[in-house]
Design a protein around this motif. Structure first.
Motif, PDB file in Angstrom:
ATOM      1  N   SER A   1       0.983  -1.049   0.014  1.00  0.00           N
ATOM      2  CA  SER A   1       0.142   0.115  -0.012  1.00  0.00           C
ATOM      3  C   SER A   1       0.889   1.270  -0.013  1.00  0.00           C
TER       4      SER A   1
ATOM      5  N   ASP B   1     -13.966   1.157   7.686  1.00  0.00           N
ATOM      6  CA  ASP B   1     -14.244   2.382   6.788  1.00  0.00           C
ATOM      7  C   ASP B   1     -15.447   2.334   6.515  1.00  0.00           C
TER       8      ASP B   1
ATOM      9  N   ASP C   1      -6.285  -2.349   6.370  1.00  0.00           N
ATOM     10  CA  ASP C   1      -5.832  -1.094   6.599  1.00  0.00           C
ATOM     11  C   ASP C   1      -5.771  -0.960   7.988  1.00  0.00           C
TER      12      ASP C   1
ATOM     13  N   ARG D   1       4.984   6.317   8.694  1.00  0.00           N
ATOM     14  CA  ARG D   1       4.455   5.545   7.753  1.00  0.00           C
ATOM     15  C   ARG D   1       5.517   4.700   6.735  1.00  0.00           C
TER      16      ARG D   1
ATOM     17  N   ILE E   1       4.330   1.320   6.298  1.00  0.00           N
ATOM     18  CA  ILE E   1       3.562   0.990   5.098  1.00  0.00           C
ATOM     19  C   ILE E   1       4.147   0.992   3.678  1.00  0.00           C
TER      20      ILE E   1
ATOM     21  N   GLY F   1      -1.964   0.143   7.830  1.00  0.00           N
ATOM     22  CA  GLY F   1      -2.801   1.247   7.403  1.00  0.00           C
ATOM     23  C   GLY F   1      -2.388   2.526   8.411  1.00  0.00           C
TER      24      GLY F   1
ATOM     25  N   ASN G   1      -3.907   5.417  10.885  1.00  0.00           N
ATOM     26  CA  ASN G   1      -5.233   5.740  11.371  1.00  0.00           C
ATOM     27  C   ASN G   1      -5.244   7.347  11.411  1.00  0.00           C
TER      28      ASN G   1
ATOM     29  N   LYS H   1      -2.286  -2.038  12.566  1.00  0.00           N
ATOM     30  CA  LYS H   1      -2.436  -3.506  11.929  1.00  0.00           C
ATOM     31  C   LYS H   1      -2.745  -4.713  13.119  1.00  0.00           C
TER      32      LYS H   1
END
Ligand code: SF4
Ligand code: SF4
Lengths: 294, 273
Positions: free
Chosen positions: A6, B29, B45, B120, B123, B132, B134, B142
């Protein structure tokens, strides 16, 4: 190569950091070369380079901090709060980069203090200015240059050390590509500043033009390698399509650097070529950062 | 400790997704139409620590209806409850600059919420797109493999809720045995493509959450053995490329400044601006 990672959503702040970090590191390296390549007439350009380096460095930690999800925990980059020791991880370019930015900040700041004393903006640091022009200054600037160029390079390595399409596919080319483009951009910026300052020697400006041309050639070679690596990995399509617009800017920037000394370019307004070259540096980083994440 | 997810008996009920959200208090989501089979979760995510993939492989028979249909055998519609693999060689841990990502006493990979500063980097590194960001907490999130439940002697919520026992939880050695037996069984039944993923060390040193797949890994959005590479592979070549370019650049700069000077020394008409 198929990628299922991602995107980290590193966007405008990171683009800003990569740009200013590159200019800061590149300018410091050029300042060192100008000061110690042996001609006293290059000295005023060297001072401009050191001043530029620090001014470009100031927004870097600010951009990086704002980009964090928890900006107040920026210091976790340096202190490992789980065990109270230092957070230093050689395998993580972000960890190395955080330390390098801190150390380079010290070198850039001290050289800046010396330079502003010598141009007469702040006499209190005259002693630093004098010290930095001797043998000790050479050692200081040489070490600072190593850290400055590390700042230019590690941003590319940071992207490569991932599992993202484009970034990880470009492997060893990204760090070098960012170094070459940072040097080219810094030379263009110094040229712009040199042309606007009466105390910078005209011959120094001519030499900066030559240097910029060499750096642009180096950058062109590395961009070609970058594209070949992407073609081999099967991810070249990601940097094409709408990104052609940014490629046009990159190419115009390179052409501006390459053609700066040609007769045609002499008829352009003096600021045109350096500004195009700087836009090209920004466009290259934007292209690499955004194309991989869409 | 870890998971063995046997996709051959997953029925796509999403009980694991619901149990995970209930226990970990994840809001999920906003619901959206993904135009992807029965999947409206989309991906793993910060809000989805389990994600049931629906992979349709229904052959186009040009309108001809076979009787019995040739798509029987559970291979026309693949389902898989995806999750963090708790890799033995974890890409996310390699790059995390703050050491927020740590290995627990259960050999699982865990994000310490109070250490993470939301950079990040993990990621960008996770090859499975597991982690993902938050937005509310400003940190990476995760699957924790229900670290809190393990400490209380409970099994993870998803494994507890799975009605077909597609998700099995236990000691890795025990799970390996179960997986080997199940694979042998499926092979005897003629499922030639059935395979274990992450059972051995070829993928990230072995996965503590490993899978029995009914097709090749890429079909399930998992990198193949050849593509399962750690981010650190680019460390040395990246820096070498940077250093080589810096050295060439410095030499080029010196050449430019020195040759320019020689020209300048010969050029007596040049005046300072
Ligand atoms: S699957 Fe991704 S998040 Fe989970 S341990 Fe492996 S690299 Fe880390
Ligand atoms: S977001 Fe948090 S867990 Fe991920 S790499 Fe950064 S500090 Fe580590």
């Amino acid at each position: 190569m198929e990628h299922f990672a991602s995107p980290p959503h590193w966007e405008w702040w990171i683009l800003g950091y990569f740009f200013f970090g590159g200019i800061s590191g590149g300018s410091y390296a050029l300042g060192t070369l100008l000061r110690f390549s042996g001609n006293a007439r290059d000295e005023s350009a060297a001072r401009v380079a050191f001043i530029t380096s620090f001014i470009a460095l100031v927004p870097c930690p600010i951009f990086l901090t704002i980009d964090l999800g928890q900006p107040l925990l920026f210091w976790h980059m340096l202190v490992d709060t789980s065990n109270g020791g230092l957070a230093f991880k050689p395998d993580s370019p972000m960890s190395l980069g955080s330390w390098a930015l801190l150390i380079f900040g010290v070198f850039s700041f001290v050289s800046f203090l010396g330079a502003i004393a010598e141009v007469g903006w702040f006499r209190a640091t005259n002693g630093i200015g004098r010290a930095l022009r001797g043998a000790a200054g050479l050692v200081w600037s040489a070490i600072g240059t190593v850290f400055g160029l590390f700042i230019c390079a590690y941003t590319g390595v940071l992207l490569a050390v991932s599992n993202q399409a484009v970034w990880s596919d470009a492997g060893w080319a990204l760090g070098g590509m960012f170094v070459a483009s940072a040097l080219a951009g810094s030379a263009a910026l110094l040229l712009l500043l040199a042309r606007s300052r009466r105390d910078v020697d005209a011959d120094t400006a001519v030499r900066l033009e030559s240097a910029d041309r060499y750096f642009a050639i180096l950058e062109t070679i590395l961009i070609a390698i970058f594209l070949v690596l992407l073609a081999i990995a099967g991810t070249i399509g990601k940097v094409l399509g709408v990104w052609i617009v940014l490629w046009v800017l990159v190419i115009l920037g390179l052409l501006a650097s390459l053609a700066m000394r040609s007769g045609a370019a002499r008829r352009w307004p003096p600021v045109a070529a350096p500004i195009l070259a700087l836009l090209g540096v920004l466009a290259l980083r934007a292209l690499v950062i955004f194309s991989a994440q869409t | 400790m870890g998971f063995f997810t046997d996709t051959s008996i997953c029925i796509g009920c999403k009980a694991c997704e619901v149990a995970c959200k209930e226990w970990n208090q994840l809001q999920g989501d906003p619901a959206k139409f993904t135009a992807d089979s029965y999947d409206n979760t989309g991906q793993l995510d910060a809000q989805n620590w389990r994600h049931v993939q629906f992979i349709e492989q229904v052959p186009d028979n040009n309108g001809v209806v076979f009787n019995p249909t040739p798509i029987a055998g559970g291979q026309a519609w693949l389902m898989m409850s995806d999750v963090c693999k708790h890799c033995k060689n974890a890409s996310c841990m390699e790059v995390c600059p703050t050491n927020a990502l740590m290995r627990t006493e259960y050999d699982t990979v865990y994000i310490q919420n109070d250490v993470c500063n939301g950079c990040r980097n993990c990621i960008s590194a996770c090859p499975y797109g597991v982690i993902g960001f938050n937005e509310e907490k400003g940190i990476a999130q995760k699957c924790t493999l229900c670290y809190d439940r393990l400490q209380g002697g409970l099994q993870p919520a998803c494994a507890k809720a799975c009605p077909t026992e597609s998700i099995k939880f236990g000691y890795i050695d025990d799970l390996h045995k179960v997986a080997d037996d199940r694979l042998a069984n499926l092979k005897t039944q003629g499922y030639a493509k059935a395979q274990l993923y992450g059972r051995d060390e070829k993928v990230y040193g072995g996965l503590n959450a490993f899978f029995l797949l009914m097709d090749k890994p890429e079909v399930y959005k998992l990198p193949s053995e050849a593509n399962a590479t750690l981010p650190s592979r680019n460390n040395l070549p990246g820096y070498v490329g940077g250093v080589a370019t810096a050295v060439v650049g410095l030499i080029a700069g010196l050449l430019a400044f020195r040759s320019g000077r020689m020209n300048a020394n010969n050029n007596t008409t040049t005046t300072p601006r």
